[in-house]
Design a protein around this motif. Sequence first.
Motif, PDB file in Angstrom:
ATOM      1  N   GLY A   3       0.722  -1.140  -0.129  1.00 60.78           N
ATOM      2  CA  GLY A   3       0.006  -0.123   0.030  1.00 60.78           C
ATOM      3  C   GLY A   3       1.001   1.134  -0.164  1.00 60.78           C
ATOM      4  N   LEU A   4       2.163   1.351   0.453  1.00 66.01           N
ATOM      5  CA  LEU A   4       2.825   2.659   0.412  1.00 66.01           C
ATOM      6  C   LEU A   4       4.011   2.282  -0.272  1.00 66.01           C
ATOM      7  N   ALA A   5       3.667   1.567  -1.464  1.00 66.44           N
ATOM      8  CA  ALA A   5       4.742   1.617  -2.547  1.00 66.44           C
ATOM      9  C   ALA A   5       4.872   2.957  -3.110  1.00 66.44           C
ATOM     10  N   LYS A   6       5.782   3.344  -3.775  1.00 62.58           N
ATOM     11  CA  LYS A   6       6.449   4.684  -4.143  1.00 62.58           C
ATOM     12  C   LYS A   6       5.393   5.178  -5.143  1.00 62.58           C
ATOM     13  N   ALA A   7       4.841   4.377  -6.123  1.00 66.13           N
ATOM     14  CA  ALA A   7       3.784   4.895  -6.952  1.00 66.13           C
ATOM     15  C   ALA A   7       2.556   5.295  -6.123  1.00 66.13           C
ATOM     16  N   ASN A   8       1.943   4.582  -5.424  1.00 61.62           N
ATOM     17  CA  ASN A   8       0.955   4.962  -4.660  1.00 61.62           C
ATOM     18  C   ASN A   8       1.261   6.275  -3.748  1.00 61.62           C
ATOM     19  N   THR A   9       2.210   6.260  -3.278  1.00 60.47           N
ATOM     20  CA  THR A   9       2.558   7.590  -2.222  1.00 60.47           C
ATOM     21  C   THR A   9       2.572   8.630  -3.090  1.00 60.47           C
ATOM     22  N   GLU A  10       3.299   8.757  -4.272  1.00 63.49           N
ATOM     23  CA  GLU A  10       3.380   9.790  -5.353  1.00 63.49           C
ATOM     24  C   GLU A  10       1.873  10.037  -5.530  1.00 63.49           C
ATOM     25  N   THR A  11       1.122   9.239  -5.963  1.00 61.08           N
ATOM     26  CA  THR A  11      -0.490   9.792  -6.229  1.00 61.08           C
ATOM     27  C   THR A  11      -0.809  10.431  -4.989  1.00 61.08           C
ATOM     28  N   LEU A  12      -0.803   9.857  -3.700  1.00 61.55           N
ATOM     29  CA  LEU A  12      -1.306  10.353  -2.832  1.00 61.55           C
ATOM     30  C   LEU A  12      -1.162  11.887  -2.701  1.00 61.55           C
ATOM     31  N   LYS A  13       0.580  12.080  -2.651  1.00 62.58           N
ATOM     32  CA  LYS A  13       1.205  13.276  -2.423  1.00 62.58           C
ATOM     33  C   LYS A  13       0.516  14.054  -3.603  1.00 62.58           C
ATOM     34  N   GLY A  14       0.236  13.883  -4.722  1.00 62.58           N
ATOM     35  CA  GLY A  14      -0.489  14.531  -5.643  1.00 62.58           C
ATOM     36  C   GLY A  14      -1.810  15.005  -5.338  1.00 62.58           C
ATOM     37  N   LEU A  15      -2.611  14.282  -4.750  1.00 59.61           N
ATOM     38  CA  LEU A  15      -3.762  14.480  -4.285  1.00 59.61           C
ATOM     39  C   LEU A  15      -3.609  15.430  -3.042  1.00 59.61           C
ATOM     40  N   ALA A  16      -2.873  15.112  -2.349  1.00 56.68           N
ATOM     41  CA  ALA A  16      -2.455  16.308  -1.047  1.00 56.68           C
ATOM     42  C   ALA A  16      -2.024  17.740  -1.647  1.00 56.68           C
ATOM     43  N   ILE A  17      -1.403  17.845  -2.769  1.00 48.46           N
ATOM     44  CA  ILE A  17      -1.046  19.140  -3.308  1.00 48.46           C
ATOM     45  C   ILE A  17      -2.191  19.711  -3.802  1.00 48.46           C
ATOM     46  N   LEU A  18      -3.309  18.859  -4.478  1.00 50.67           N
ATOM     47  CA  LEU A  18      -4.386  19.315  -5.201  1.00 50.67           C
ATOM     48  C   LEU A  18      -5.290  19.806  -4.068  1.00 50.67           C
ATOM     49  N   ILE A  19      -5.374  19.405  -2.887  1.00 49.76           N
ATOM     50  CA  ILE A  19      -6.338  19.691  -1.904  1.00 49.76           C
ATOM     51  C   ILE A  19      -5.821  21.266  -1.782  1.00 49.76           C
ATOM     52  N   ILE A  20      -4.253  21.399  -1.399  1.00 51.34           N
ATOM     53  CA  ILE A  20      -3.711  22.561  -0.822  1.00 51.34           C
ATOM     54  C   ILE A  20      -3.992  23.569  -1.712  1.00 51.34           C
ATOM     55  N   VAL A  21      -3.805  23.423  -2.918  1.00 53.13           N
ATOM     56  CA  VAL A  21      -3.852  24.394  -4.257  1.00 53.13           C
ATOM     57  C   VAL A  21      -5.663  24.997  -4.241  1.00 53.13           C
ATOM     58  N   LEU A  22      -6.377  23.979  -3.949  1.00 53.82           N
ATOM     59  CA  LEU A  22      -7.766  24.098  -3.987  1.00 53.82           C
ATOM     60  C   LEU A  22      -8.119  24.948  -2.664  1.00 53.82           C
ATOM     61  N   HIS A  23      -7.424  24.899  -1.598  1.00 51.17           N
ATOM     62  CA  HIS A  23      -7.769  25.600  -0.520  1.00 51.17           C
ATOM     63  C   HIS A  23      -7.132  26.906  -0.792  1.00 51.17           C
ATOM     64  N   HIS A  24      -6.106  27.059  -1.124  1.00 51.72           N
ATOM     65  CA  HIS A  24      -5.600  28.334  -1.352  1.00 51.72           C
ATOM     66  C   HIS A  24      -6.256  29.306  -2.640  1.00 51.72           C
ATOM     67  N   LEU A  25      -6.759  28.492  -3.434  1.00 46.97           N
ATOM     68  CA  LEU A  25      -7.651  29.108  -4.467  1.00 46.97           C
ATOM     69  C   LEU A  25      -8.937  29.630  -4.070  1.00 46.97           C
ATOM     70  N   THR A  26      -9.580  28.905  -2.800  1.00 47.26           N
ATOM     71  CA  THR A  26     -10.858  29.317  -2.361  1.00 47.26           C
ATOM     72  C   THR A  26     -10.723  30.526  -1.506  1.00 47.26           C
ATOM     73  N   GLN A  27      -9.355  30.408  -0.888  1.00 43.61           N
ATOM     74  CA  GLN A  27      -9.147  31.555   0.227  1.00 43.61           C
ATOM     75  C   GLN A  27      -9.267  33.077  -0.576  1.00 43.61           C
ATOM     76  N   GLY A  28      -8.752  33.086  -1.988  1.00 45.42           N
ATOM     77  CA  GLY A  28      -8.760  34.153  -2.678  1.00 45.42           C
ATOM     78  C   GLY A  28     -10.122  34.643  -3.206  1.00 45.42           C
ATOM     79  N   LEU A  29     -11.120  33.949  -3.165  1.00 41.64           N
ATOM     80  CA  LEU A  29     -12.503  34.292  -3.726  1.00 41.64           C
ATOM     81  C   LEU A  29     -13.070  35.052  -2.636  1.00 41.64           C
ATOM     82  N   ASN A  30     -13.958  35.997  -3.146  1.00 40.90           N
ATOM     83  CA  ASN A  30     -14.661  36.797  -2.148  1.00 40.90           C
ATOM     84  C   ASN A  30     -15.886  36.219  -1.675  1.00 40.90           C
TER      85      ASN A  30
END
Length: 157
Positions: A29-56
């Motif tokens: 479950g913690l193979a490199k390919a799996n953790t890279e995908t999960l890190k990508g999902l985490a980055i996506l969550i962070i980007v969406l959070h920052h995008l949302t903060q900038g909205l009125n």
Amino acid sequence: MAVVYMFSYLLIPVMFFQGVRITKFCTDGLAKANTETLKGLAILIIVLHHLTQGLNDPAYMQPFLGLDYLGIAMFFFFSGYGLSISGMRRGSYLQGFFSRRISRVWIPYLLANILAVGIAVLGYGMPYDAGEIAVYVLGIRFIDGVAWFINAVTFFY
């Protein structure tokens, strides 16, 4: 506003899953390919959070406002796990540690600071004196409130 919603709910998932390749079943479950995908999902969550903060008016983006801690925790956990596995496999991880940090983290950060200070002073007419400009450009004080990440990456990676 509709463009932000379309980007968040349609284009980002398509871009994310377009890069995911399903290969043979991985029992680790913690193979490199799996953790890279999960890190990508985490980055996506962070980007969406920052995008949302900038909205009125975040409206439909409201769910992303409270997910920043989850994305950050996921990213650091899976990155730390990968680094510890890498360190166990090759014992020379600490050799050249700070020189790698300077070239991979601090130089791009300082260049981004120079650009940000230049835009703030020249583009927006911010009244920084020479001392303040030096403090921001050298990264002694952060011009951006989320730059704490640079110190975390430098010292804990």
